[in-house]
Design an enzyme around this catalytic site. Structure first.
Site, PDB file in Angstrom:
ATOM      1  CG  ASN A 167      -0.451  -0.046   2.525  1.00 12.86           C
ATOM      2  OD1 ASN A 167       0.874  -0.612   2.803  1.00 12.86           O
ATOM      3  ND2 ASN A 167      -1.091   0.465   3.456  1.00 12.86           N
ATOM      4  CE  LYS A 190       7.707 -11.698   0.096  1.00  9.62           C
ATOM      5  NZ  LYS A 190       6.631 -11.150  -0.713  1.00  9.62           N
ATOM      6  CB  THR A 246       1.038 -12.683   6.799  1.00 11.54           C
ATOM      7  OG1 THR A 246       0.096 -13.220   5.832  1.00 11.54           O
ATOM      8  CG2 THR A 246       2.356 -12.903   6.346  1.00 11.54           C
ATOM      9  CG  LEU A 258      13.913 -18.538  21.527  1.00 11.67           C
ATOM     10  CD1 LEU A 258      15.076 -19.172  22.874  1.00 11.67           C
ATOM     11  CD2 LEU A 258      13.073 -17.969  22.335  1.00 11.67           C
ATOM     12  CD  GLU A 264       4.035  -1.162  13.297  1.00 16.47           C
ATOM     13  OE1 GLU A 264       2.833  -0.879  13.568  1.00 16.47           O
ATOM     14  OE2 GLU A 264       4.984  -0.784  14.083  1.00 16.47           O
ATOM     15  CB  CYS A 299      -2.817   0.176   8.924  1.00 17.70           C
ATOM     16  SG  CYS A 299      -1.787  -0.654   7.780  1.00 17.70           S
ATOM     17  CD  GLU A 401      -6.913  -3.351   7.876  1.00 17.84           C
ATOM     18  OE1 GLU A 401      -6.384  -4.534   7.752  1.00 17.84           O
ATOM     19  OE2 GLU A 401      -6.183  -2.329   8.059  1.00 17.84           O
ATOM     20  CE  LYS A 471      -8.459  -3.945  21.357  1.00 16.93           C
ATOM     21  NZ  LYS A 471      -9.752  -3.081  21.497  1.00 16.93           N
ATOM     22  CD  GLU A 478       7.493  -0.318  11.322  1.00 18.85           C
ATOM     23  OE1 GLU A 478       6.645   0.304  10.846  1.00 18.85           O
ATOM     24  OE2 GLU A 478       8.540  -0.852  10.695  1.00 18.85           O
TER      25      GLU A 478
HETATM   26  P1  ADP Z   1      -1.984  -8.670   2.110  1.00 18.89           P
HETATM   27  O1  ADP Z   1      -2.681 -10.038   1.371  1.00 18.89           O
HETATM   28  O2  ADP Z   1      -3.088  -7.675   2.402  1.00 18.89           O
HETATM   29  O3  ADP Z   1      -1.021  -8.201   1.167  1.00 18.89           O
HETATM   30  P2  ADP Z   1      -0.185 -10.270   3.517  1.00 18.89           P
HETATM   31  O4  ADP Z   1       0.134 -10.179   5.008  1.00 18.89           O
HETATM   32  O5  ADP Z   1      -0.581 -11.632   2.897  1.00 18.89           O
HETATM   33  O6  ADP Z   1      -1.202  -9.085   3.313  1.00 18.89           O
HETATM   34  O7  ADP Z   1       1.156  -9.746   2.758  1.00 18.89           O
HETATM   35  C1  ADP Z   1       2.115  -8.803   3.214  1.00 18.89           C
HETATM   36  C2  ADP Z   1       3.602  -9.594   2.849  1.00 18.89           C
HETATM   37  O8  ADP Z   1       3.784 -10.566   3.587  1.00 18.89           O
HETATM   38  C3  ADP Z   1       3.826  -9.800   1.490  1.00 18.89           C
HETATM   39  O9  ADP Z   1       5.001  -9.254   1.066  1.00 18.89           O
HETATM   40  C4  ADP Z   1       3.562 -11.145   1.348  1.00 18.89           C
HETATM   41  O10 ADP Z   1       4.252 -11.631   0.308  1.00 18.89           O
HETATM   42  C5  ADP Z   1       4.196 -11.556   2.629  1.00 18.89           C
HETATM   43  N1  ADP Z   1       3.600 -12.858   3.098  1.00 18.89           N
HETATM   44  C6  ADP Z   1       2.605 -13.505   2.881  1.00 18.89           C
HETATM   45  N2  ADP Z   1       2.612 -14.813   3.378  1.00 18.89           N
HETATM   46  C7  ADP Z   1       3.699 -14.829   4.195  1.00 18.89           C
HETATM   47  C8  ADP Z   1       4.440 -15.887   4.829  1.00 18.89           C
HETATM   48  N3  ADP Z   1       3.779 -17.016   5.135  1.00 18.89           N
HETATM   49  N4  ADP Z   1       5.799 -15.556   5.355  1.00 18.89           N
HETATM   50  C9  ADP Z   1       6.674 -14.640   5.299  1.00 18.89           C
HETATM   51  N5  ADP Z   1       5.787 -13.498   4.270  1.00 18.89           N
HETATM   52  C10 ADP Z   1       4.528 -13.673   3.850  1.00 18.89           C
END
Ligand code: ADP
Length: 499
Positions: A167, A190, A246, A258, A264, A299, A401, A471, A478
Protein backbone atom coordinates in the site's frame (compact mmCIF):
# COMPACT_ATOMS: atom_id res chain seq x y z
CA UNK A 1 25.33 -4.52 -14.54
CA UNK A 2 22.16 -4.14 -16.65
CA UNK A 3 20.99 -0.89 -18.11
CA UNK A 4 19.20 0.98 -15.39
CA UNK A 5 19.79 4.70 -15.72
CA UNK A 6 21.88 6.72 -13.25
CA UNK A 7 20.04 9.94 -13.95
CA UNK A 8 16.40 10.24 -12.90
CA UNK A 9 14.07 9.20 -15.69
CA UNK A 10 10.44 10.14 -16.19
CA UNK A 11 9.88 7.21 -18.52
CA UNK A 12 8.45 4.87 -15.92
CA UNK A 13 7.52 2.21 -18.47
CA UNK A 14 11.13 1.90 -19.68
CA UNK A 15 12.42 1.90 -16.12
CA UNK A 16 9.95 -0.84 -15.18
CA UNK A 17 11.27 -2.95 -18.07
CA UNK A 18 14.89 -2.28 -17.08
CA UNK A 19 14.21 -3.44 -13.53
CA UNK A 20 12.46 -6.59 -14.76
CA UNK A 21 13.69 -9.95 -13.56
CA UNK A 22 16.01 -8.86 -10.77
CA UNK A 23 16.60 -9.03 -7.07
CA UNK A 24 19.33 -6.88 -5.62
CA UNK A 25 21.86 -8.95 -3.68
CA UNK A 26 25.34 -7.99 -2.56
CA UNK A 27 25.19 -4.64 -4.35
CA UNK A 28 24.22 -6.17 -7.71
CA UNK A 29 21.03 -6.67 -9.67
CA UNK A 30 20.78 -10.46 -9.66
CA UNK A 31 18.61 -12.96 -11.53
CA UNK A 32 16.59 -15.47 -9.50
CA UNK A 33 18.31 -18.87 -9.18
CA UNK A 34 15.23 -20.71 -10.46
CA UNK A 35 14.88 -18.33 -13.43
CA UNK A 36 11.20 -17.79 -12.64
CA UNK A 37 9.35 -14.49 -13.10
CA UNK A 38 5.89 -13.18 -12.36
CA UNK A 39 4.04 -10.32 -14.04
CA UNK A 40 3.72 -6.83 -12.54
CA UNK A 41 0.43 -5.35 -13.68
CA UNK A 42 -0.62 -1.72 -13.93
CA UNK A 43 -3.97 -1.78 -12.10
CA UNK A 44 -5.21 1.26 -14.02
CA UNK A 45 -5.02 -0.48 -17.40
CA UNK A 46 -4.52 -4.19 -16.75
CA UNK A 47 -1.32 -4.09 -18.83
CA UNK A 48 1.76 -6.04 -17.74
CA UNK A 49 4.51 -3.46 -17.16
CA UNK A 50 7.32 -5.71 -15.96
CA UNK A 51 8.29 -9.22 -14.90
CA UNK A 52 9.56 -9.50 -11.36
CA UNK A 53 11.98 -12.12 -10.08
CA UNK A 54 9.99 -14.89 -8.44
CA UNK A 55 12.43 -15.66 -5.66
CA UNK A 56 12.60 -18.71 -3.42
CA UNK A 57 14.76 -20.24 -0.71
CA UNK A 58 17.84 -20.34 -2.97
CA UNK A 59 17.76 -16.57 -3.43
CA UNK A 60 17.09 -16.10 0.28
CA UNK A 61 20.21 -18.18 0.97
CA UNK A 62 22.34 -16.04 -1.35
CA UNK A 63 20.99 -12.76 0.01
CA UNK A 64 21.28 -13.67 3.67
CA UNK A 65 24.81 -15.04 3.20
CA UNK A 66 25.92 -11.79 1.57
CA UNK A 67 24.11 -9.72 4.17
CA UNK A 68 25.75 -11.65 7.00
CA UNK A 69 29.21 -11.14 5.50
CA UNK A 70 28.67 -7.43 4.90
CA UNK A 71 27.16 -6.80 8.31
CA UNK A 72 30.38 -7.65 10.14
CA UNK A 73 32.28 -4.71 8.67
CA UNK A 74 29.28 -2.40 8.61
CA UNK A 75 28.85 -2.88 12.36
CA UNK A 76 32.46 -1.84 12.93
CA UNK A 77 32.00 1.58 11.34
CA UNK A 78 31.40 4.38 13.84
CA UNK A 79 27.64 4.78 14.08
CA UNK A 80 27.74 8.41 12.95
CA UNK A 81 29.60 7.30 9.85
CA UNK A 82 26.86 4.77 9.08
CA UNK A 83 24.29 7.49 9.59
CA UNK A 84 26.20 9.83 7.30
CA UNK A 85 26.26 7.19 4.55
CA UNK A 86 22.53 6.54 4.90
CA UNK A 87 21.94 10.30 4.75
CA UNK A 88 24.12 10.58 1.67
CA UNK A 89 22.26 7.71 0.00
CA UNK A 90 18.99 9.49 0.85
CA UNK A 91 20.09 12.35 -1.39
CA UNK A 92 19.78 9.95 -4.33
CA UNK A 93 16.17 9.37 -3.30
CA UNK A 94 15.69 13.15 -3.16
CA UNK A 95 17.01 13.61 -6.66
CA UNK A 96 14.85 10.74 -7.93
CA UNK A 97 11.59 11.66 -6.16
CA UNK A 98 9.68 12.32 -9.34
CA UNK A 99 10.95 9.14 -10.98
CA UNK A 100 10.06 7.01 -7.95
CA UNK A 101 6.65 8.66 -7.66
CA UNK A 102 5.82 7.80 -11.27
CA UNK A 103 7.11 4.25 -10.92
CA UNK A 104 5.10 3.52 -7.79
CA UNK A 105 2.02 5.10 -9.38
CA UNK A 106 2.46 2.77 -12.35
CA UNK A 107 2.58 -0.41 -10.28
CA UNK A 108 0.11 0.49 -7.50
CA UNK A 109 -2.42 2.78 -9.21
CA UNK A 110 -1.95 5.43 -6.53
CA UNK A 111 -2.49 8.94 -7.81
CA UNK A 112 0.73 10.83 -8.49
CA UNK A 113 -0.23 14.23 -7.06
CA UNK A 114 -2.14 13.17 -3.96
CA UNK A 115 -0.24 10.03 -2.97
CA UNK A 116 2.76 8.74 -4.91
CA UNK A 117 4.76 11.97 -4.91
CA UNK A 118 4.01 12.49 -1.23
CA UNK A 119 5.23 8.99 -0.49
CA UNK A 120 8.47 9.43 -2.44
CA UNK A 121 9.25 12.64 -0.54
CA UNK A 122 8.50 10.92 2.76
CA UNK A 123 10.97 8.17 1.90
CA UNK A 124 13.81 10.67 1.51
CA UNK A 125 12.70 12.32 4.75
CA UNK A 126 12.74 9.05 6.69
CA UNK A 127 16.21 8.04 5.51
CA UNK A 128 17.49 11.55 6.31
CA UNK A 129 15.92 11.52 9.75
CA UNK A 130 17.47 8.20 10.75
CA UNK A 131 20.74 9.13 9.06
CA UNK A 132 20.97 11.96 11.60
CA UNK A 133 20.51 9.61 14.55
CA UNK A 134 23.80 7.73 14.24
CA UNK A 135 25.19 9.53 17.29
CA UNK A 136 22.29 8.39 19.45
CA UNK A 137 23.41 4.76 19.63
CA UNK A 138 24.78 5.40 23.08
CA UNK A 139 25.05 3.26 26.18
CA UNK A 140 25.04 4.03 29.89
CA UNK A 141 27.41 3.90 32.81
CA UNK A 142 26.13 2.32 36.00
CA UNK A 143 27.95 3.45 39.17
CA UNK A 144 29.01 0.55 41.41
CA UNK A 145 31.94 2.26 43.13
CA UNK A 146 35.32 3.80 42.22
CA UNK A 147 36.99 0.50 41.27
CA UNK A 148 34.27 -0.79 39.01
CA UNK A 149 33.30 0.34 35.55
CA UNK A 150 29.90 -0.91 34.49
CA UNK A 151 28.71 0.15 31.09
CA UNK A 152 26.11 -0.82 28.55
CA UNK A 153 26.63 -0.65 24.80
CA UNK A 154 24.11 -0.88 21.99
CA UNK A 155 24.96 -3.65 19.53
CA UNK A 156 23.21 -4.47 16.25
CA UNK A 157 21.25 -7.72 16.01
CA UNK A 158 22.83 -8.97 12.76
CA UNK A 159 20.83 -9.63 9.60
CA UNK A 160 17.30 -8.20 9.64
CA UNK A 161 14.55 -9.73 7.49
CA UNK A 162 11.92 -7.20 6.44
CA UNK A 163 8.63 -8.16 4.82
CA UNK A 164 6.55 -5.35 3.40
CA UNK A 165 3.11 -4.85 1.85
CA UNK A 166 2.02 -2.97 -1.27
CA UNK A 167 0.00 0.00 0.00
CA UNK A 168 2.86 2.41 0.75
CA UNK A 169 5.69 0.07 -0.17
CA UNK A 170 8.52 2.60 -0.40
CA UNK A 171 7.71 4.30 2.87
CA UNK A 172 7.17 1.11 4.82
CA UNK A 173 10.48 -0.23 3.55
CA UNK A 174 12.21 3.01 4.60
CA UNK A 175 10.73 2.80 8.12
CA UNK A 176 12.38 -0.61 8.48
CA UNK A 177 15.61 -0.24 6.53
CA UNK A 178 16.69 3.18 7.79
CA UNK A 179 16.83 2.40 11.53
CA UNK A 180 18.08 -1.15 10.92
CA UNK A 181 21.02 0.11 8.85
CA UNK A 182 21.98 3.05 11.02
CA UNK A 183 21.99 0.72 14.05
CA UNK A 184 24.59 -1.45 12.28
CA UNK A 185 22.46 -4.30 10.95
CA UNK A 186 22.31 -5.44 7.38
CA UNK A 187 18.90 -6.05 5.87
CA UNK A 188 17.17 -8.31 3.37
CA UNK A 189 13.78 -6.99 2.27
CA UNK A 190 11.08 -9.15 0.67
CA UNK A 191 8.86 -6.86 -1.37
CA UNK A 192 5.14 -7.32 -1.89
CA UNK A 193 4.08 -9.29 -4.95
CA UNK A 194 1.96 -6.39 -6.22
CA UNK A 195 4.59 -3.63 -5.89
CA UNK A 196 8.17 -4.84 -6.40
CA UNK A 197 9.56 -2.14 -8.71
CA UNK A 198 9.90 1.21 -6.92
CA UNK A 199 11.36 -0.44 -3.82
CA UNK A 200 13.90 -2.29 -5.98
CA UNK A 201 14.89 0.99 -7.60
CA UNK A 202 15.38 2.59 -4.16
CA UNK A 203 17.65 -0.23 -3.03
CA UNK A 204 19.56 -0.04 -6.30
CA UNK A 205 20.07 3.71 -5.96
CA UNK A 206 21.13 3.52 -2.33
CA UNK A 207 23.61 0.75 -3.15
CA UNK A 208 25.56 3.32 -5.17
CA UNK A 209 26.56 4.80 -1.80
CA UNK A 210 26.23 2.01 0.76
CA UNK A 211 28.76 -0.86 0.96
CA UNK A 212 27.63 -3.93 -1.02
CA UNK A 213 25.59 -6.47 0.92
CA UNK A 214 24.14 -4.27 3.64
CA UNK A 215 20.89 -3.40 1.82
CA UNK A 216 19.37 -6.25 -0.24
CA UNK A 217 15.95 -6.89 -1.70
CA UNK A 218 14.16 -9.94 -3.06
CA UNK A 219 10.83 -10.20 -4.82
CA UNK A 220 8.63 -13.26 -4.70
CA UNK A 221 5.60 -14.85 -3.11
CA UNK A 222 4.96 -14.88 0.63
CA UNK A 223 5.19 -18.62 1.34
CA UNK A 224 7.98 -19.32 -1.20
CA UNK A 225 10.24 -16.33 -0.55
CA UNK A 226 9.02 -14.55 2.61
CA UNK A 227 8.72 -17.66 4.77
CA UNK A 228 12.29 -18.95 4.12
CA UNK A 229 13.61 -15.47 4.89
CA UNK A 230 11.88 -15.48 8.27
CA UNK A 231 13.07 -19.03 8.93
CA UNK A 232 16.70 -18.52 7.89
CA UNK A 233 18.99 -19.17 10.91
CA UNK A 234 21.16 -16.12 10.20
CA UNK A 235 18.17 -13.76 10.20
CA UNK A 236 18.18 -12.47 13.77
CA UNK A 237 15.23 -10.08 13.64
CA UNK A 238 12.08 -9.85 11.55
CA UNK A 239 10.11 -6.71 10.94
CA UNK A 240 6.79 -7.09 9.13
CA UNK A 241 3.88 -4.98 7.95
CA UNK A 242 0.83 -6.79 6.59
CA UNK A 243 -2.16 -8.82 7.60
CA UNK A 244 -2.91 -10.19 11.06
CA UNK A 245 -2.89 -13.78 9.75
CA UNK A 246 0.54 -13.50 8.15
CA UNK A 247 1.83 -11.63 11.20
CA UNK A 248 0.85 -14.58 13.36
CA UNK A 249 2.52 -17.09 11.02
CA UNK A 250 5.72 -15.03 11.08
CA UNK A 251 5.55 -14.71 14.85
CA UNK A 252 5.35 -18.48 15.26
CA UNK A 253 8.45 -19.05 13.15
CA UNK A 254 10.27 -16.29 15.03
CA UNK A 255 9.25 -17.83 18.35
CA UNK A 256 10.84 -21.14 17.33
CA UNK A 257 14.08 -19.27 16.59
CA UNK A 258 13.73 -17.06 19.70
CA UNK A 259 14.22 -13.91 17.67
CA UNK A 260 12.42 -10.59 18.15
CA UNK A 261 9.71 -9.40 15.78
CA UNK A 262 8.11 -6.06 15.06
CA UNK A 263 4.62 -6.39 13.61
CA UNK A 264 2.54 -3.60 12.10
CA UNK A 265 -0.82 -5.16 11.29
CA UNK A 266 -4.31 -4.00 10.51
CA UNK A 267 -6.60 -1.33 11.89
CA UNK A 268 -10.22 -0.24 12.08
CA UNK A 269 -9.55 3.25 13.29
CA UNK A 270 -12.31 5.32 14.88
CA UNK A 271 -12.81 9.01 14.16
CA UNK A 272 -14.93 10.63 16.86
CA UNK A 273 -16.53 13.95 16.00
CA UNK A 274 -18.13 16.15 18.66
CA UNK A 275 -20.71 18.80 17.80
CA UNK A 276 -18.44 21.60 19.04
CA UNK A 277 -15.70 20.77 16.51
CA UNK A 278 -14.53 23.15 13.81
CA UNK A 279 -17.04 21.79 11.28
CA UNK A 280 -15.25 22.85 8.11
CA UNK A 281 -11.87 21.51 9.20
CA UNK A 282 -13.40 18.29 10.51
CA UNK A 283 -15.36 17.40 7.37
CA UNK A 284 -12.25 17.94 5.32
CA UNK A 285 -10.40 15.95 7.98
CA UNK A 286 -12.77 13.02 7.42
CA UNK A 287 -11.69 12.86 3.77
CA UNK A 288 -8.01 12.87 4.61
CA UNK A 289 -8.48 10.61 7.64
CA UNK A 290 -10.22 8.02 5.53
CA UNK A 291 -7.31 8.20 3.06
CA UNK A 292 -9.77 8.36 0.16
CA UNK A 293 -6.90 9.50 -2.07
CA UNK A 294 -5.28 6.12 -1.36
CA UNK A 295 -8.56 4.34 -2.03
CA UNK A 296 -8.74 3.73 1.72
CA UNK A 297 -5.83 1.28 1.45
CA UNK A 298 -4.33 2.35 4.75
CA UNK A 299 -4.07 0.73 8.18
CA UNK A 300 -4.89 4.06 9.82
CA UNK A 301 -7.90 4.89 7.61
CA UNK A 302 -10.80 6.33 9.61
CA UNK A 303 -13.05 3.45 8.63
CA UNK A 304 -15.47 3.99 11.53
CA UNK A 305 -16.72 7.55 11.96
CA UNK A 306 -18.85 8.49 14.97
CA UNK A 307 -20.57 11.90 14.78
CA UNK A 308 -22.47 13.60 17.60
CA UNK A 309 -26.18 13.69 16.78
CA UNK A 310 -26.73 17.47 16.43
CA UNK A 311 -24.33 17.69 13.46
CA UNK A 312 -24.69 14.15 12.14
CA UNK A 313 -27.00 14.77 9.16
CA UNK A 314 -25.13 17.85 8.06
CA UNK A 315 -21.81 16.07 8.44
CA UNK A 316 -22.82 13.06 6.34
CA UNK A 317 -24.32 15.31 3.65
CA UNK A 318 -21.28 17.58 3.47
CA UNK A 319 -18.81 14.69 3.52
CA UNK A 320 -20.71 12.93 0.73
CA UNK A 321 -20.72 16.08 -1.36
CA UNK A 322 -16.98 16.55 -0.96
CA UNK A 323 -16.08 12.95 -1.75
CA UNK A 324 -18.38 13.25 -4.75
CA UNK A 325 -16.27 16.14 -6.01
CA UNK A 326 -13.05 14.11 -5.94
CA UNK A 327 -11.62 13.14 -9.31
CA UNK A 328 -11.09 9.46 -10.01
CA UNK A 329 -8.91 8.67 -12.99
CA UNK A 330 -5.51 7.96 -14.48
CA UNK A 331 -3.08 7.79 -11.54
CA UNK A 332 -0.42 9.60 -13.58
CA UNK A 333 -2.70 12.54 -14.43
CA UNK A 334 -2.06 15.59 -12.21
CA UNK A 335 -5.81 16.24 -12.02
CA UNK A 336 -6.53 12.86 -10.42
CA UNK A 337 -7.33 12.66 -6.71
CA UNK A 338 -8.16 8.96 -6.54
CA UNK A 339 -6.52 6.13 -8.46
CA UNK A 340 -7.20 2.40 -8.41
CA UNK A 341 -7.40 -0.55 -6.09
CA UNK A 342 -4.16 -2.55 -6.15
CA UNK A 343 -5.19 -5.94 -7.53
CA UNK A 344 -8.13 -8.01 -8.82
CA UNK A 345 -8.18 -9.96 -5.53
CA UNK A 346 -8.51 -6.79 -3.46
CA UNK A 347 -11.03 -5.42 -5.94
CA UNK A 348 -13.26 -8.45 -5.50
CA UNK A 349 -12.89 -8.32 -1.74
CA UNK A 350 -13.86 -4.65 -1.50
CA UNK A 351 -16.77 -5.07 -3.93
CA UNK A 352 -17.96 -7.95 -1.74
CA UNK A 353 -18.12 -5.66 1.30
CA UNK A 354 -19.95 -2.98 -0.69
CA UNK A 355 -22.51 -5.48 -2.00
CA UNK A 356 -23.06 -6.81 1.50
CA UNK A 357 -23.61 -3.28 2.83
CA UNK A 358 -26.04 -2.47 0.05
CA UNK A 359 -28.02 -5.65 0.72
CA UNK A 360 -28.34 -4.89 4.42
CA UNK A 361 -31.86 -3.83 5.36
CA UNK A 362 -31.90 -0.33 6.80
CA UNK A 363 -28.42 0.55 5.56
CA UNK A 364 -27.65 3.23 3.01
CA UNK A 365 -24.47 3.25 0.91
CA UNK A 366 -23.61 6.47 -0.88
CA UNK A 367 -21.43 5.87 -3.95
CA UNK A 368 -19.32 8.97 -4.51
CA UNK A 369 -17.09 10.34 -7.29
CA UNK A 370 -17.62 9.56 -10.96
CA UNK A 371 -16.07 6.51 -12.56
CA UNK A 372 -13.47 7.50 -15.16
CA UNK A 373 -14.73 7.60 -18.74
CA UNK A 374 -11.41 7.32 -20.55
CA UNK A 375 -11.57 4.11 -22.66
CA UNK A 376 -7.87 3.47 -21.90
CA UNK A 377 -8.91 2.91 -18.27
CA UNK A 378 -11.72 0.49 -19.14
CA UNK A 379 -9.97 -2.40 -17.39
CA UNK A 380 -8.82 -0.27 -14.46
CA UNK A 381 -9.60 -1.45 -10.94
CA UNK A 382 -11.57 1.65 -9.98
CA UNK A 383 -14.08 1.52 -7.14
CA UNK A 384 -16.25 4.44 -6.15
CA UNK A 385 -15.74 5.56 -2.54
CA UNK A 386 -18.69 4.49 -0.39
CA UNK A 387 -20.07 6.11 2.75
CA UNK A 388 -22.38 3.77 4.66
CA UNK A 389 -24.88 4.68 7.35
CA UNK A 390 -27.54 2.66 9.14
CA UNK A 391 -25.37 -0.43 9.63
CA UNK A 392 -25.52 -2.62 12.68
CA UNK A 393 -22.47 -2.58 14.99
CA UNK A 394 -21.97 -6.29 14.24
CA UNK A 395 -21.93 -5.90 10.48
CA UNK A 396 -18.79 -7.22 8.81
CA UNK A 397 -18.31 -3.73 7.35
CA UNK A 398 -18.02 -2.37 10.88
CA UNK A 399 -15.86 -5.12 12.36
CA UNK A 400 -13.44 -6.15 9.62
CA UNK A 401 -10.67 -4.23 7.93
CA UNK A 402 -11.89 -3.58 4.39
CA UNK A 403 -8.72 -1.87 3.12
CA UNK A 404 -10.74 -0.07 0.48
CA UNK A 405 -12.61 3.22 0.00
CA UNK A 406 -15.47 2.29 2.30
CA UNK A 407 -16.29 4.00 5.58
CA UNK A 408 -19.17 3.64 7.99
CA UNK A 409 -20.73 6.56 9.87
CA UNK A 410 -22.78 6.40 13.06
CA UNK A 411 -24.54 9.08 15.10
CA UNK A 412 -23.95 9.18 18.87
CA UNK A 413 -25.57 10.90 21.84
CA UNK A 414 -23.47 9.82 24.76
CA UNK A 415 -19.69 10.29 25.14
CA UNK A 416 -19.17 7.26 27.38
CA UNK A 417 -21.09 5.01 24.98
CA UNK A 418 -19.11 6.18 21.96
CA UNK A 419 -15.89 5.51 23.81
CA UNK A 420 -17.03 1.92 24.40
CA UNK A 421 -18.00 1.62 20.73
CA UNK A 422 -14.64 2.99 19.60
CA UNK A 423 -12.85 0.35 21.65
CA UNK A 424 -15.17 -2.44 20.57
CA UNK A 425 -12.76 -3.83 17.98
CA UNK A 426 -9.97 -6.38 17.76
CA UNK A 427 -7.68 -3.62 16.45
CA UNK A 428 -5.85 -0.77 18.21
CA UNK A 429 -3.72 1.11 15.74
CA UNK A 430 -4.90 4.72 15.46
CA UNK A 431 -7.78 7.02 16.39
CA UNK A 432 -8.73 10.65 16.13
CA UNK A 433 -10.96 12.89 18.25
CA UNK A 434 -12.36 16.13 16.88
CA UNK A 435 -13.52 18.72 19.42
CA UNK A 436 -12.63 22.11 20.84
CA UNK A 437 -13.18 20.81 24.36
CA UNK A 438 -9.74 20.03 25.71
CA UNK A 439 -11.12 18.06 28.63
CA UNK A 440 -13.04 15.69 26.35
CA UNK A 441 -10.12 15.44 23.93
CA UNK A 442 -7.68 14.40 26.63
CA UNK A 443 -10.12 12.03 28.29
CA UNK A 444 -10.59 10.25 24.98
CA UNK A 445 -6.91 10.36 24.12
CA UNK A 446 -6.14 8.51 27.34
CA UNK A 447 -8.97 6.00 27.17
CA UNK A 448 -8.94 4.98 23.51
CA UNK A 449 -7.18 1.67 23.00
CA UNK A 450 -4.75 2.57 20.22
CA UNK A 451 -1.06 3.17 19.69
CA UNK A 452 -1.66 6.61 18.20
CA UNK A 453 -4.42 9.10 19.03
CA UNK A 454 -4.64 12.46 17.30
CA UNK A 455 -6.81 15.44 18.19
CA UNK A 456 -8.23 17.58 15.39
CA UNK A 457 -6.04 15.93 12.78
CA UNK A 458 -5.23 12.47 11.47
CA UNK A 459 -1.84 12.60 9.84
CA UNK A 460 0.11 9.66 8.46
CA UNK A 461 3.21 8.32 10.23
CA UNK A 462 5.65 11.10 11.10
CA UNK A 463 9.39 10.55 11.53
CA UNK A 464 10.43 11.16 15.18
CA UNK A 465 7.10 9.96 16.62
CA UNK A 466 6.68 6.34 17.67
CA UNK A 467 4.12 4.52 15.59
CA UNK A 468 2.66 1.09 16.28
CA UNK A 469 -0.48 -0.62 17.48
CA UNK A 470 -1.91 -2.54 20.40
CA UNK A 471 -4.27 -5.56 20.39
CA UNK A 472 -4.36 -7.25 16.95
CA UNK A 473 -2.73 -4.22 15.35
CA UNK A 474 0.71 -5.45 16.26
CA UNK A 475 3.80 -5.33 18.39
CA UNK A 476 6.53 -2.74 18.66
CA UNK A 477 7.12 0.75 17.32
CA UNK A 478 8.43 2.31 14.16
CA UNK A 479 9.54 5.75 12.95
CA UNK A 480 11.31 6.99 16.08
CA UNK A 481 14.63 6.92 17.88
CA UNK A 482 12.99 4.53 20.33
CA UNK A 483 12.16 2.19 17.44
CA UNK A 484 15.80 2.10 16.36
CA UNK A 485 17.17 1.52 19.84
CA UNK A 486 14.57 -0.91 21.11
CA UNK A 487 13.93 -2.91 17.97
CA UNK A 488 17.23 -2.98 16.07
CA UNK A 489 19.82 -3.27 18.82
CA UNK A 490 20.39 -5.22 21.98
CA UNK A 491 22.01 -3.80 25.05
CA UNK A 492 25.19 -5.53 26.14
CA UNK A 493 26.37 -5.07 29.72
CA UNK A 494 30.11 -4.84 30.31
CA UNK A 495 31.54 -5.00 33.85
CA UNK A 496 35.17 -4.11 34.47
CA UNK A 497 36.76 -4.85 37.86
CA UNK A 498 39.67 -2.49 38.41
CA UNK A 499 40.22 -3.21 42.11
P1 ADP B 1 -1.98 -8.76 1.96
O1 ADP B 1 -2.47 -10.05 1.43
O2 ADP B 1 -3.05 -7.90 2.50
O3 ADP B 1 -1.02 -8.08 1.06
P2 ADP B 1 -0.11 -10.24 3.55
O4 ADP B 1 0.12 -10.20 5.01
O5 ADP B 1 -0.51 -11.53 2.96
O6 ADP B 1 -1.15 -9.11 3.28
O7 ADP B 1 1.17 -9.74 2.76
C1 ADP B 1 2.12 -8.84 3.26
C2 ADP B 1 3.50 -9.36 2.93
O8 ADP B 1 3.71 -10.59 3.58
C3 ADP B 1 3.75 -9.61 1.45
O9 ADP B 1 5.06 -9.22 1.13
C4 ADP B 1 3.60 -11.11 1.35
O10 ADP B 1 4.30 -11.69 0.27
C5 ADP B 1 4.19 -11.55 2.66
N1 ADP B 1 3.78 -12.90 3.10
C6 ADP B 1 2.61 -13.54 2.88
N2 ADP B 1 2.61 -14.76 3.45
C7 ADP B 1 3.81 -14.92 4.05
C8 ADP B 1 4.42 -15.96 4.82
N3 ADP B 1 3.80 -17.09 5.07
N4 ADP B 1 5.66 -15.75 5.29
C9 ADP B 1 6.31 -14.60 5.05
N5 ADP B 1 5.80 -13.59 4.33
C10 ADP B 1 4.56 -13.72 3.83
Amino acid sequence: MPETPDAPTLDQAALARALSGFHLIGGKLTRPVNGKLFPVVNPATGATVAEAADGDAADVEAAVADAARAQKEWALLPSRRRGALVHQAAQLIRSHVEELARLVALETGKALRTESRVEANNVADIFEFFGGLGGELKGETVPFGPDVLNITVREPLGVVGAIIPWNIPMMLMALKAAPALVAGNSIVVKSAEEAPLAVLRIVELMNRVLPPGVFNILSGQGPECGAPLVAHPLVRKVTFTGSVETGKIISRTAADKLIPVTLELGGKSPMIVFADCDFEKTVQGALTSMRFTRQGQSCTAASRIFVERPIYDRFVAEMTQRVNAMVMGDPLDEKTDIGTIISPAQYEKVQGFIAEGKNTAGAEGRACARMPEDPALRKGLFIQPHIFTGLDRNSRLVREEIFGPVTVVFPFDDAEAVLQDSNDTEFGLAASVWTNNLKIALRFAHRIEAGLVQVNQNLVVQPNLSYGGVKNSGLGKEASLESMLEHFTHKKTIMVNMA
